[in-house]
Design an enzyme around this catalytic site. Structure first.
Site, short mmCIF file in Angstrom:
data_model
loop_
_atom_site.label_atom_id
_atom_site.label_comp_id
_atom_site.label_asym_id
_atom_site.label_seq_id
_atom_site.Cartn_x
_atom_site.Cartn_y
_atom_site.Cartn_z
CG ASP A 203 9.46 37.53 95.43
OD1 ASP A 203 10.15 36.94 94.58
OD2 ASP A 203 8.35 37.11 95.42
CG ASN B 102 -2.77 34.23 97.92
OD1 ASN B 102 -2.10 34.81 96.95
ND2 ASN B 102 -2.39 34.22 99.06
CG HIS C 133 1.03 36.08 96.29
ND1 HIS C 133 1.08 34.98 96.99
CD2 HIS C 133 1.87 35.46 95.32
CE1 HIS C 133 1.81 33.94 96.67
NE2 HIS C 133 2.28 34.40 95.48
CD GLU D 155 0.83 35.93 100.83
OE1 GLU D 155 0.18 35.74 99.88
OE2 GLU D 155 1.69 34.85 101.17
N1 GLP Z 1 6.66 34.83 95.14
C1 GLP Z 1 6.17 33.99 93.98
C2 GLP Z 1 5.37 34.64 93.31
O1 GLP Z 1 6.31 35.67 92.46
C3 GLP Z 1 4.64 33.67 91.79
O2 GLP Z 1 4.02 34.41 91.02
C4 GLP Z 1 3.80 32.78 92.53
C5 GLP Z 1 3.29 31.89 91.86
O3 GLP Z 1 4.16 30.88 91.63
P1 GLP Z 1 3.74 29.57 90.39
O4 GLP Z 1 4.03 30.32 89.08
O5 GLP Z 1 4.86 28.31 90.81
O6 GLP Z 1 2.67 29.52 90.45
O7 GLP Z 1 4.42 32.01 93.63
C6 GLP Z 1 5.52 32.56 94.63
O8 GLP Z 1 4.98 32.86 95.75
#
Ligand code: GLP
Length: 266
Positions: free
Chosen positions: A67, A137, A139, A144
């Site tokens: 992304d 959540n 995702h 989402e």
């Molecule tokens: N788009 C990214 C995801 O790809 C990631 O897996 C998620 C969790 O992030 P973290 O590893 O900082 O908890 O957050 C973001 O929103």
């Protein structure tokens, strides 16, 4: 799903690094799917170390990130391009022309950009190994809850929870984008292997839903139950709500023997 429960976040990172290194070594033109967020940072650190110790070459590697924020300059400190450069690309021998992110400026049509990204992935031969984190959540990427399980690369509006979770990464007056381009759930499921990393208690509920909940758009990560080669690397805290931990540990020992004997790819 292969569920691998490890002692701590560091072990999750080193196990993930072994999987990535294995794919890079086994494939002539490896294609990696990459993720941002705080979880994979320690994985990228280990990959850089392996490269510096001359154990791993990224010369033939192509990458596709999951992304990227909508309408953000590559040079912006908050862009995922900057994140990838700082954490990986600038420290290994990768050809940065072969590192792709799903970008979309405000004057570009997100549908056209999404289709073009899908084409680029296809032209590269598809993703061999997709690295994933998970949102609290459920995702994956920026898919989402309520995202279609058949979705492909497209623009998404982020939820309030995701914006709140990620706000820690922005300075007080810094602009935080509310939309992003993301690979879809079906795009992610096309990868030959997916490797999801999750650590910490705040991921435990999402991890439980992903592994033992119903396959539902309300927990996009649960779609990985439909993948033939999904590897879930979690630490004890992220695994803490799973009631099947003992079985997973035992099954994993058995799988390791098979992987060691026959390798990951035919
Ligand atoms: N788009 C990214 C995801 O790809 C990631 O897996 C998620 C969790 O992030 P973290 O590893 O900082 O908890 O957050 C973001 O929103």
């Amino acid at each position: 799903m292969q569920i691998i429960i490890l002692e701590n976040a560091q072990q999750v990172a080193s196990n993930a690094a072994q999987w990535v290194a294995e794919v890079i070594k086994q494939k002539t033109n490896p294609v990696l799917g990459l993720a941002t967020g705080s979880t994979p940072i320690s994985l990228y650190k280990l990959l850089v170390e392996k490269h510096q110790q001359a154990q791993l070459s990224f010369e033939n590697v192509t990458t596709f990130n999951l992304d990227e924020y909508h309408n953000i300059e590559a040079e912006n400190a908050q862009s995922y391009r900057t994140f990838m450069k700082e954490n990986l690309f600038d420290h290994v021998n990768i050809d940065q022309e072969k590192t792709y992110l799903p970008t979309c400026r405000s004057d570009q049509n997100p549908r056209v950009q999404g289709l073009a990204y899908e084409e680029q992935i296809k032209n590269a031969g598809g993703v061999d190994l997709q690295i994933l984190g998970i949102g609290a959540n459920g995702h994956i990427g920026f898919n989402e809850p309520t995202s279609s399980l058949a979705s492909r690369t497209r623009i998404k509006t982020l939820t309030k929870q995701t914006l709140q979770d990620n706000s820690r990464l922005f300075k007080k007056d810094e602009y935080q984008p509310t939309m992003a381009m993301t690979m879809g759930i079906a795009t992610i499921l096309d990868a030959r292997y997916v490797l999801l990393m999750a650590t910490g208690k705040n991921k435990a509920a999402a991890v439980k839903q992903m592994i033992t909940g119903p396959v539902t758009a309300m927990c996009p990560a649960s779609a990985l139950q439909m993948h033939e080669n999904a590897i879930i690397l979690i630490d004890k805290d992220a695994a803490s709500e799973l009631t099947e931990q003992e079985y997973f540990q035992w099954a994993n020992q058995e799988h390791q023997k098979i992987n060691q004997t026959f390798g990951l790819f035919i």
